[in-house]
Design an enzyme around this catalytic site. Structure first.
Site, short mmCIF file in Angstrom:
data_model
loop_
_atom_site.label_atom_id
_atom_site.label_comp_id
_atom_site.label_asym_id
_atom_site.label_seq_id
_atom_site.Cartn_x
_atom_site.Cartn_y
_atom_site.Cartn_z
N HIS A 1 0.67 -1.07 -0.12
CA HIS A 1 -0.07 -0.02 -0.04
C HIS A 1 0.90 1.35 0.01
O HIS A 1 0.56 2.30 -0.50
CB HIS A 1 -1.10 -0.17 1.26
CG HIS A 1 -2.05 -1.17 1.07
ND1 HIS A 1 -2.66 -1.79 2.16
CD2 HIS A 1 -2.52 -1.75 -0.09
CE1 HIS A 1 -3.33 -2.42 1.56
NE2 HIS A 1 -3.42 -2.68 0.30
N SER B 1 -6.72 -2.06 -0.75
CA SER B 1 -6.40 -1.13 -1.98
C SER B 1 -7.35 -0.53 -2.85
O SER B 1 -7.32 0.73 -3.26
CB SER B 1 -5.39 -2.14 -2.85
OG SER B 1 -5.82 -3.43 -2.88
N ASP C 1 -14.24 -13.39 -12.44
CA ASP C 1 -12.90 -13.70 -12.49
C ASP C 1 -12.22 -12.57 -12.91
O ASP C 1 -12.24 -11.78 -14.05
CB ASP C 1 -12.58 -14.89 -13.50
CG ASP C 1 -11.22 -15.28 -13.45
OD1 ASP C 1 -10.65 -15.72 -12.62
OD2 ASP C 1 -10.32 -14.59 -14.48
N GLY C 2 -11.29 -12.04 -12.00
CA GLY C 2 -10.31 -10.92 -12.25
C GLY C 2 -9.40 -10.99 -13.57
O GLY C 2 -9.31 -9.82 -14.40
N ASP D 1 -3.23 -8.91 -7.36
CA ASP D 1 -3.08 -9.19 -6.15
C ASP D 1 -3.80 -10.28 -5.71
O ASP D 1 -4.62 -10.34 -4.69
CB ASP D 1 -3.34 -7.89 -5.24
CG ASP D 1 -3.27 -8.10 -3.65
OD1 ASP D 1 -2.54 -8.95 -3.39
OD2 ASP D 1 -3.98 -7.38 -2.99
#
Length: 262
Positions: free
Chosen positions: A19, A97, A139-140, A160
């Site tokens: 971060h 995030s 789904d990313g 991530d």
């Protein structure tokens, strides 16, 4: 695939590294009078309460942001985002995030967040309400590949995953190369855990072999959160790294090294 919940680990030392670097990138890019896109493959719930029973069970936040907060001046973008989230969600709140990005971006910027876990995506929608962020309950990897190149074209992608799916280590280098081919101006930032048995090593080697432009590879080490815990560090691999990121990485090196020695 759907079991991971970051609340057990929110605010730990890996989050501090990730971060802090992400905040510096967003702050630098936000200073230019051009809109940007922020994309995330595995967004989580957005905001975490560090007095939650799950967070208190592991005590990772106490050993993380609880010890590291004084590493940063109040005007550091990481601390500005932390203060904004606490002002809205309470003194025990910690920004994931997505919330950090929402705090550091502007109305003209675009936020697109992916989260497949049903409980986490529901909490993410609530946390991001009013931010203008679009939440994809999909789904990313698949979603981001379809979005890229985003509009605006200038922007940041944070990758991530939880790495519960062990094949992620193997597929990520080629997947990132495909994203970079579609979006060669994008800042692509990959976070990964540093584990004692080293599953990350071949992935990092493969990433370095791609000869991406303007890369920053940064790893920090820290004591395991508890006896037998496999994670002993945290890594970021950034393509098209913004100006000044290397300085922040070197500053973090000093802080983490002092923590280890102390």
């Amino acid at each position: 695939m759907l079991s991971y919940q970051h609340i057990y680990h929110a605010g730990n030392l890996a989050d501090v590294q990730k971060h802090a670097l992400l905040a510096v990138m967003l702050d630098y890019m936000g200073k230019k009078p051009k809109p940007l896109s922020y994309l995330e493959t595995h967004a989580g719930r957005g905001v975490y309460q560090l007095n939650d029973a799950a967070a208190l069970k592991t005590q990772e936040a106490a050993a993380g942001i609880g010890r590291a907060e004084d590493w940063f001046a109040k005007e550091h973008p990481y601390m500005r985002a932390l203060a904004e989230v606490r002002a809205v969600h309470g003194a025990a709140a910690y920004p994931g995030s997505p919330a950090l990005a929402a705090a550091l971006t502007r109305p003209e910027d675009s936020l697109q967040l992916c989260e497949l876990h049903p409980q986490e995506s529901s909490a993410l929608k609530n946390a991001m309400h009013g931010s203008g962020a679009k939440v994809h309950v999909r789904d990313g990897f698949e979603t981001v590949m379809g979005i890229c190149p985003p509009t605006p074209k200038r922007g940041i992608l944070l990758i991530d995953p939880s790495y519960e799916i062990k094949s992620d280590y193997k597929i990520l280098p080629n997947w990132i190369a495909d994203v970079h081919r579609k979006w060669n101006v994008g800042v692509i930032a990959l976070w990964y855990p540093v584990l004692v048995d080293g599953p990350q090593d071949d992935m990092v080697k493969a990433l370095k072999g791609k000869n991406f432009p303007k890369t920053l590879h940064h790893e920090v080490r820290f004591p395991p959160a508890r006896q037998g815990h496999r994670m002993v560090g945290s890594g970021m691999f950034v393509i098209n790294a913004p100006y000044g990121l290397d300085d922040e990485a070197k500053r973090l090196d000093q802080k983490f090294e002092a923590l280890r020695i102390g």
